[in-house]
Design an enzyme around this catalytic site. Structure first.
Site, PDB file in Angstrom:
ATOM      1  N   GLU A   1       0.836  -1.201   0.000  1.00  0.00           N
ATOM      2  CA  GLU A   1       0.000   0.000   0.000  1.00  0.00           C
ATOM      3  C   GLU A   1       0.863   1.239   0.000  1.00  0.00           C
ATOM      4  OE1 GLU A   1      -2.088  -0.336   3.709  1.00  0.00           O
ATOM      5  OE2 GLU A   1      -2.706  -2.378   3.241  1.00  0.00           O
TER       6      GLU A   1
ATOM      7  N   LYS B   1       2.140   4.645   1.639  1.00  0.00           N
ATOM      8  CA  LYS B   1       2.263   5.201   2.985  1.00  0.00           C
ATOM      9  C   LYS B   1       1.868   6.666   2.886  1.00  0.00           C
ATOM     10  CE  LYS B   1       5.496   5.563   6.867  1.00  0.00           C
ATOM     11  NZ  LYS B   1       4.735   6.591   7.441  1.00  0.00           N
TER      12      LYS B   1
ATOM     13  N   ASP C   1       1.108  10.431   3.831  1.00  0.00           N
ATOM     14  CA  ASP C   1       1.839  11.328   4.719  1.00  0.00           C
ATOM     15  C   ASP C   1       0.904  12.387   5.292  1.00  0.00           C
ATOM     16  OD1 ASP C   1       3.941  12.296   6.074  1.00  0.00           O
ATOM     17  OD2 ASP C   1       4.943  13.233   4.370  1.00  0.00           O
TER      18      ASP C   1
ATOM     19  N   TYR D   1      -6.853   2.517   6.124  1.00  0.00           N
ATOM     20  CA  TYR D   1      -5.962   1.429   5.721  1.00  0.00           C
ATOM     21  C   TYR D   1      -5.809   0.323   6.749  1.00  0.00           C
ATOM     22  CZ  TYR D   1      -2.981   4.756   8.215  1.00  0.00           C
ATOM     23  OH  TYR D   1      -2.484   5.635   9.128  1.00  0.00           O
TER      24      TYR D   1
ATOM     25  N   LYS E   1      10.566   3.736   3.053  1.00  0.00           N
ATOM     26  CA  LYS E   1      10.359   5.175   2.858  1.00  0.00           C
ATOM     27  C   LYS E   1      11.193   5.721   1.700  1.00  0.00           C
ATOM     28  CE  LYS E   1       9.461   7.805   6.482  1.00  0.00           C
ATOM     29  NZ  LYS E   1       9.548   8.417   7.835  1.00  0.00           N
TER      30      LYS E   1
ATOM     31  N   CYS F   1      17.778  49.925  -0.296  1.00  0.00           N
ATOM     32  CA  CYS F   1      16.516  49.286  -0.666  1.00  0.00           C
ATOM     33  C   CYS F   1      16.401  49.192  -2.185  1.00  0.00           C
ATOM     34  CB  CYS F   1      15.348  50.091  -0.109  1.00  0.00           C
ATOM     35  SG  CYS F   1      13.753  49.479  -0.683  1.00  0.00           S
TER      36      CYS F   1
ATOM     37  N   CYS G   1      13.427  51.768  -3.135  1.00  0.00           N
ATOM     38  CA  CYS G   1      13.457  53.224  -2.954  1.00  0.00           C
ATOM     39  C   CYS G   1      14.853  53.780  -2.724  1.00  0.00           C
ATOM     40  CB  CYS G   1      12.529  53.633  -1.807  1.00  0.00           C
ATOM     41  SG  CYS G   1      13.144  53.126  -0.198  1.00  0.00           S
TER      42      CYS G   1
ATOM     43  N   CYS H   1      14.274  47.899   5.097  1.00  0.00           N
ATOM     44  CA  CYS H   1      14.255  49.247   4.552  1.00  0.00           C
ATOM     45  C   CYS H   1      13.515  50.109   5.583  1.00  0.00           C
ATOM     46  CB  CYS H   1      13.520  49.276   3.209  1.00  0.00           C
ATOM     47  SG  CYS H   1      13.108  50.954   2.699  1.00  0.00           S
TER      48      CYS H   1
ATOM     49  N   CYS I   1       8.697  54.258   1.019  1.00  0.00           N
ATOM     50  CA  CYS I   1       9.077  53.144   0.150  1.00  0.00           C
ATOM     51  C   CYS I   1       7.827  52.585  -0.553  1.00  0.00           C
ATOM     52  CB  CYS I   1       9.755  52.062   0.980  1.00  0.00           C
ATOM     53  SG  CYS I   1      10.190  50.603   0.031  1.00  0.00           S
TER      54      CYS I   1
HETATM   55  S1  IVH Z   1      -0.803   0.591   9.026  1.00  0.00           S
HETATM   56  C1  IVH Z   1      -0.407  -1.405  13.114  1.00  0.00           C
HETATM   57  N1  IVH Z   1      -0.846   1.564   6.619  1.00  0.00           N
HETATM   58  O1  IVH Z   1       2.347   5.581   9.055  1.00  0.00           O
HETATM   59  C2  IVH Z   1      -0.094  -0.694  11.858  1.00  0.00           C
HETATM   60  N2  IVH Z   1      -0.056   2.965   8.362  1.00  0.00           N
HETATM   61  O2  IVH Z   1       4.907   5.475  10.444  1.00  0.00           O
HETATM   62  C3  IVH Z   1      -0.982   0.430  11.632  1.00  0.00           C
HETATM   63  N3  IVH Z   1       0.528   5.230   7.618  1.00  0.00           N
HETATM   64  O3  IVH Z   1       1.088   5.391  12.313  1.00  0.00           O
HETATM   65  C4  IVH Z   1      -0.551   1.311  10.569  1.00  0.00           C
HETATM   66  N4  IVH Z   1       0.024   4.953   5.502  1.00  0.00           N
HETATM   67  O4  IVH Z   1      -0.104   6.907  10.593  1.00  0.00           O
HETATM   68  C5  IVH Z   1      -0.543   1.806   7.897  1.00  0.00           C
HETATM   69  N5  IVH Z   1      -1.005   2.283   4.427  1.00  0.00           N
HETATM   70  C6  IVH Z   1      -0.701   2.532   5.702  1.00  0.00           C
HETATM   71  C7  IVH Z   1      -0.216   3.774   6.131  1.00  0.00           C
HETATM   72  C8  IVH Z   1       0.105   3.955   7.477  1.00  0.00           C
HETATM   73  C9  IVH Z   1       0.461   5.807   6.405  1.00  0.00           C
HETATM   74  C10 IVH Z   1       1.011   5.929   8.811  1.00  0.00           C
HETATM   75  C11 IVH Z   1       0.273   5.663  10.080  1.00  0.00           C
HETATM   76  C12 IVH Z   1       1.287   5.043  10.993  1.00  0.00           C
HETATM   77  C13 IVH Z   1       2.557   5.606  10.448  1.00  0.00           C
HETATM   78  C14 IVH Z   1       3.760   4.806  10.816  1.00  0.00           C
END
Ligand code: IVH
Length: 720
Positions: free
Chosen positions: A126, A128, A130, A237, A324, A418, A421, A436, A442
């Site tokens: 999946e 991740k 942010d 997720y 990451k 500046c 001016c 300035c 100005c």
């Molecule tokens: S699963 C027990 N799935 O990343 C595991 N987390 O650095 C539960 N996050 O605390 C998390 N995308 O806030 C999971 N596809 C994803 C995610 C995800 C982002 C975040 C989440 C977690 C943090 C860990």
């Protein structure tokens, strides 16, 4: 490494990580990149494994970062201040182990295959996301509760805010279980983030560093209506295995999608390391075109039985890992440097770059912050420079490539006068920026102040860059007060103005006379006084005359007003030209009093300055609002003019002592409530003075405005 040296480094790393974790999760203003943070965490993990004698249950390696205002139980007053009730998680909310190395993903897979030998299982790959983690509870198909991750054991109850997030259903459909939890991430898409930061920069408020901070900060806003306008979205997720009865993670999420929940659609089931690597390679590129930020890939063992076999560490599941991505960088040529003058006179160097593609956008300009930063980078025009975006609206120059330097290239000379001016620039010792000082002459500063005054969050007058430029060039307006003297005849004599436009402009000018005092105060453009500070000051003093006569000490009584703001306000009102402008604006009909009156509930406390201390049945901020809503003033320190001390549980001993010395009565919450007229709904004052009506109770945990950090690159920067 020697044992003693290891202990010193372990202590040092724990301290650095704790401090940065607080900046990341609580302040939403990280000062270290995620990459640096993760590297230090990994170093600590290695040292703790090598020197187990220094194990500590408090180590950041064993605890998930906390978004709570304070560690649980550490400081009840501060918890009350936060404005959110904290509630326990039914199942702990854990974090994920992470790595930047494909080799470690290979090891994760090899370990899983070994432990699960003979078991058929797959990997759910999946994105991740942010953003900021959220845990939703649905009871009988209705959204019942939303908690932030908090410290993993308990989180802040942000249910009312989460109800304002468009793609989170209030009611599920289909065959949902009667009571279950589902977890995911609250995100701010880039478009919403850019719009929010543009607005904040126009208001001289500190922009959010990235969409993650913006999402986390927005989720903790006190006013749910404001949350509704932040453009947040949610993606889910994770369904805790204990919460529902499914054989696999993917089945649980597929079911959740059928119930109408927003579940991530980019999930894929993979069966071996080859498929996992292909997924990673695909999204390493494809993610640049997503409308929201992702910082990696999460790989989870899909079958719940297999997950159980693998189990958990103190902090994260052994059945999942995050890979990451490193922050994206680009290298491009520095073509020239501009020096921009803002409305307060601050001069900001801005780099013009050979256009380069970065995180899905074409970058042409980047901030260089100030002269010190330029010297630190040892930058020259013609250099090849590294730019990083990492979600931030203003790209940063993070370094130069010395191999590319043209022979004989000279360091840029920061202007001594500046650029607009020609006035010699000045620099206060404590400031990183050059200014300035020609405030009254100005052109950039004059136009900047006019633009600020007319802006939407200030007086909301229908005039933009072009109009202000025209008014300035023709001499029609140099100060905000001049705007109110402009006639229709004068407008029609300007190039491009038609009857209708003139009327609309004049109507907006007329309407601005109804703008409440707090916004008028903000519109005046006092340095460091942003929207929220203006609100606090206006409410505290009530009208401009009292404010203009206020001393620095009196200003310091206001929460969130520090020395820098207080001095700036006093300096502003010390200038005769400012008083004259205010007199003209007042004569034009602008509102310079009546702050907070629109929300008045009674005048039971009129004329009384009340100091509060300790904890109450409602947050301290709400209590202060209750005081103002009933006509009183909330003071922060006990003095001769204090009517009484309103003491909750655990009041400050110093304050109590002072009351005793000065003979000031100390009153309990119950006695205090008895002084107020009966409320129609005795449910509680939090209902009676709901922040929707009274205004925002507390600024969000992120710095909203206030003094900009020395060397801040954000003041009045108009880059795009
Ligand atoms: S699963 C027990 N799935 O990343 C595991 N987390 O650095 C539960 N996050 O605390 C998390 N995308 O806030 C999971 N596809 C994803 C995610 C995800 C982002 C975040 C989440 C977690 C943090 C860990």
């Amino acid at each position: 490494m020697q044992e003693q040296a290891a202990k010193i480094r372990i202590d040092e790393l724990r301290e650095i990580l704790r401090e940065n974790s607080r900046r990341y999760y609580v302040d939403n203003a990280p000062t270290m990149s995620d990459y640096e943070f993760d590297q230090l965490m990994h170093e600590l993990e290695r040292l703790e494994a090598e020197f187990p004698q220094f194990d500590s249950p408090d180590s950041p390696t064993r605890r998930v970062g906390s978004d709570l205002d304070t560690p649980v139980g550490a400081n009840a007053e501060s918890q009350a201040r936060q404005g959110f009730v904290q509630r326990p998680h039914r199942y702990p909310m854990l974090s994920l182990g992470n790595t930047y190395s494909i080799g470690e993903i290979e090891e994760f897979v090899a370990r899983a295959e070994k432990t699960l030998e003979g078991v058929r299982f797959s990997y759910s790959c999946e994105l991740k996301f942010d953003g900021t983690a959220i845990c939703l509870t649905y009871r009988n198909g209705r959204l019942a509760q939303a908690l932030t991750r908090g410290d993993g054991v308990q989180g802040d109850d942000v249910t009312e805010n989460v109800r304002r997030i468009a793609n989170i259903p209030q009611q599920l459909k289909g065959d949902y279980p009667p009571d279950f939890e589902i977890r995911g991430e609250i995100l701010m898409p880039y478009a919403a983030f850019d719009a929010l930061n543009r607005e904040r920069e126009a208001q001289e408020e500190a922009p959010f560093a990235n969409p993650r901070n913006a999402a986390a900060g927005s989720l903790k806003l006190i006013d749910p209506e404001e949350v509704a306008h932040r453009g947040l979205i949610c993606t889910l997720y994770h369904v805790p295995a204990e919460s529902v009865d499914f054989a696999s993670h993917s089945e649980a999420l597929d079911a959740a999608a059928r119930w109408g929940l927003p579940v991530s659609e980019e999930r894929r089931l993979c069966h071996d390391i080859g498929e996992i690597k292909a997924y990673i390679d695909h999204w390493d590129q494809a993610r640049k075109f997503l409308p929201y930020a992702t910082d990696g890939i999460v790989i989870k063992i899909n079958e719940l039985a297999a997950q159980r076999t693998l189990g958990y560490t103190a902090k994260s599941p052994r059945w999942a890992v995050a890979y990451k991505f490193k922050a994206e960088q680009a290298c491009t040529e520095l073509l020239s440097i501009d020096y921009q003058v803002g409305r307060t006179g601050a001069v900001t160097p801005v780099a013009n770059l050979a256009p380069v593609q970065l995180s899905g956008t074409l970058v042409k300009r980047a901030t260089l912050n100030n002269a010190d930063q330029m010297a630190l980078l040892d930058i020259r025009v013609g250099d090849w420079v590294y730019v990083e975006k990492g979600g931030e609206i203003i790209p940063k120059i993070t370094g130069i490539d010395p191999a590319h330097r043209t022979k004989g290239a000279k360091p840029p000379v920061f202007p001594s006068v500046c650029p607009d001016c020609g006035t010699p620039l000045v620099k206060a010792e404590a400031e990183a920026k050059w200014f300035c000082p020609n405030q009254d002459g100005c052109p950039m500063q004059i136009k900047g102040r006019l633009l600020h005054f007319v802006s939407r969050k200030a007086m909301d007058i229908l005039a933009g860059d072009m109009t202000v430029e025209q008014f300035f060039a023709t001499g029609l307006a140099r100060t905000p007060a001049d705007l109110y003297d402009i006639s229709k005849y004068q407008l029609l004599s300007l190039e491009g103005w038609q009857d209708k436009a003139a009327e609309r402009f004049l109507a907006s000018l007329e309407a601005s006379k109804q703008v409440p005092f707090e916004r008028v105060l903000f519109a005046l453009g006092i340095r460091y006084v942003g929207e929220t500070t203006a609100k606090g000051i206006a409410r505290h003093f009530g009208d401009i005359d009292t404010l203009a006569a206020a001393t620095q000490e009196q200003l310091l009584e206001i929460d969130d007003v520090g020395e820098v703001i207080a001095r700036s306000v006093v300096d502003f009102f010390a200038k005769p030209e400012h008083l004259e402008m205010i007199a003209r604006l007042r004569a034009a009909g602008l509102r310079f009093d009546g702050a907070g009156q629109e929300s008045a509930l009674s005048d039971a406390l009129a004329g009384k300055t009340i100091v509060i201390s300790g904890n109450f049945s409602i947050s301290r901020e709400r209590m202060k609002e209750l005081i103002t809503a009933h006509g009183g003033k909330a003071g922060s320190s006990v003095s001769g003019s204090t009517a009484f001390l309103l003491a909750g549980t655990k009041p400050g001993p110093e304050k109590l002592k002072k009351c005793e010395k000065l003979g000031i009565p100390v009153i309990s919450e119950d006695d205090f409530r008895a002084m107020l007229p009966e409320e129609p709904d005795r449910q509680g004052p939090s209902e009676a003075v709901h922040p929707d009506r009274v205004g925002r109770a507390k600024r969000s945990p992120i710095a909203e405005e206030g003094p900009l950090p020395v060397g801040s690159n954000i003041e009045e920067l108009t880059l795009f």
